[in-house]
Design an enzyme around this catalytic site. Structure first.
Site, short mmCIF file in Angstrom:
data_model
loop_
_atom_site.label_atom_id
_atom_site.label_comp_id
_atom_site.label_asym_id
_atom_site.label_seq_id
_atom_site.Cartn_x
_atom_site.Cartn_y
_atom_site.Cartn_z
N ARG A 24 7.38 40.90 17.61
CA ARG A 24 6.83 42.18 17.09
C ARG A 24 6.32 43.13 18.12
NH1 ARG A 24 1.06 41.75 13.89
NH2 ARG A 24 -0.01 40.42 15.22
N HIS A 72 7.06 41.57 7.49
CA HIS A 72 5.60 41.85 7.00
C HIS A 72 5.51 43.24 6.59
CE1 HIS A 72 1.23 41.81 7.51
NE2 HIS A 72 1.26 40.82 8.21
N GLU A 101 5.49 40.37 1.75
CA GLU A 101 6.28 39.87 2.81
C GLU A 101 7.37 38.82 2.52
OE1 GLU A 101 3.22 38.69 5.93
OE2 GLU A 101 1.69 39.98 4.95
O1 TA6 Z 1 0.23 38.22 6.41
C1 TA6 Z 1 -1.15 38.38 6.29
C2 TA6 Z 1 -1.71 38.17 7.61
O2 TA6 Z 1 -1.35 37.00 8.18
C3 TA6 Z 1 -3.20 38.19 7.33
O3 TA6 Z 1 -3.89 36.74 7.76
C4 TA6 Z 1 -3.75 39.16 8.37
O4 TA6 Z 1 -4.47 38.85 9.37
C5 TA6 Z 1 -2.45 40.13 8.55
O5 TA6 Z 1 -1.57 39.23 8.57
C6 TA6 Z 1 -2.48 40.87 9.52
O6 TA6 Z 1 -2.31 40.33 11.07
P1 TA6 Z 1 -2.33 40.95 12.31
O7 TA6 Z 1 -2.17 40.06 13.51
O8 TA6 Z 1 -1.34 42.01 12.41
O9 TA6 Z 1 -3.79 41.80 12.51
#
Ligand code: TA6
Length: 294
Positions: A94, A163, A265
């Site tokens: 990403r 995501h 997701e």
């Molecule tokens: O998909 C959920 C998650 O893993 C959460 O735990 C939350 O932290 C989110 O993704 C966003 O993660 P990021 O690293 O983009 O802040």
């Protein structure tokens, strides 16, 4: 995300142009069925707007388009792992620069294919040879396929997620069905819990649903539509919203940003970097999400 008004950097075809948001180049698709944007940084879908609709994808107004930071919103490609089981969180895909390899179009829609191949940097983080493709099909619906192939001489194991940040009118009124009966609650140290059929959020949520149904529906009375998410090649579906306090803790999300988004997701979840889906040399795996408004 208002893509149509951005100045064109390059014209690739009648439907496909390149635009730029700060330091990030974006493949812009404008077709009679829908408009979409796919950032080369991260291989990141930032917008999908079927004709006559509001965007189905939520993008943070404070997302940082510096060509280094992972974008907040859109569809981050979390790979070759999901979550904080290694560094960087959610893998390097990403925040890597993807390459546009192909675009095709007809009356039905447009297909854009990006590629991510190993570099010195990816090999220093994850010492495996891979070929990752992101195939984005823009039509009445959006289909995103992350196809990963093991081009190494040894097997490797990955986890990951598409995501997706869905755009909703008001999180308090959105009703979600199809997540399935059982989830791992990341807010309770990974406790396994049983969930209800209809989810209407009132607080932060971070769950990995282990038995999602084939179709997840998000009923949105404010935007007067129901969003449909259909995943394939996954072992779970994650539901996440940081709520007010979480949003305040993030520099790239407005304090009120959580009110109009919800992550649903398509995920290959694994508790550690050694676990997940294993691919032998030459094998491929496709993780897919298909999103539409009913
Ligand atoms: O998909 C959920 C998650 O893993 C959460 O735990 C939350 O932290 C989110 O993704 C966003 O993660 P990021 O690293 O983009 O802040």
């Amino acid at each position: 995300m208002e893509l149509k008004t951005l100045p064109t950097l390059a014209v690739l075809s009648d439907n496909v142009t390149i635009v730029e948001i700060d330091q990030v180049k974006v493949v812009r698709v404008i077709h009679e069925k829908a408009t979409a944007g796919i950032a080369l940084h991260g291989g990141h879908v930032i917008s999908f707007t079927p004709e006559g609709q509001e965007d189905l994808i939520w993008m943070s107004e404070k997302a940082i388009f510096d060509g280094k930071t992972a974008l907040r919103g859109g569809i981050p490609v979390c790979w070759p792992w999901f979550g904080r089981i290694a560094t960087p969180a959610h893998g390097f895909a990403r925040s890597s620069e993807w390459e546009l390899v192909e675009h095709r179009e007809n009356d039905y829609g447009v297909i854009v294919e990006l590629a991510l191949l190993p570099t010195k940097e990816t090999l220093s983080i994850w010492p495996h040879m891979f070929d990752a493709r992101l195939i984005v099909e823009v039509s009445d619906q959006l289909k995103v396929t992350l196809k990963v192939t093991n081009i190494d001489e040894k097997a490797w194991t990955f986890s990951g997620a598409l995501h997706t940040y869905l755009n909703v009118g008001d999180i308090l009124q959105a009703q979600t069905t199809g997540m399935g009966p059982e989830y791992i609650d990341s807010l309770k140290g990974g406790e396994i819990c049983q969930g209800g059929e209809v989810l209407q959020l009132t607080d932060t949520i971070d769950r990995v649903y282990t038995q999602p149904e084939a179709q997840i529906l998000v009923k949105d009375p404010v935007l007067a539509r129901t969003l449909s998410v259909e995943n394939q090649g996954h072992n779970s579906a994650v539901l996440w919203n940081p709520w007010g306090e979480g949003a305040q803790g993030m520099g790239d999300m407005a304090d009120s940003g959580y009110e109009t988004m919800m992550c649903v997701e398509s995920s290959v979840h694994a508790p550690s970097i050694e676990q997940g889906k294993t691919l032998q040399p030459g094998e491929s795996h496709e993780l897919i999400t298909t999103i539409s408004a009913l």
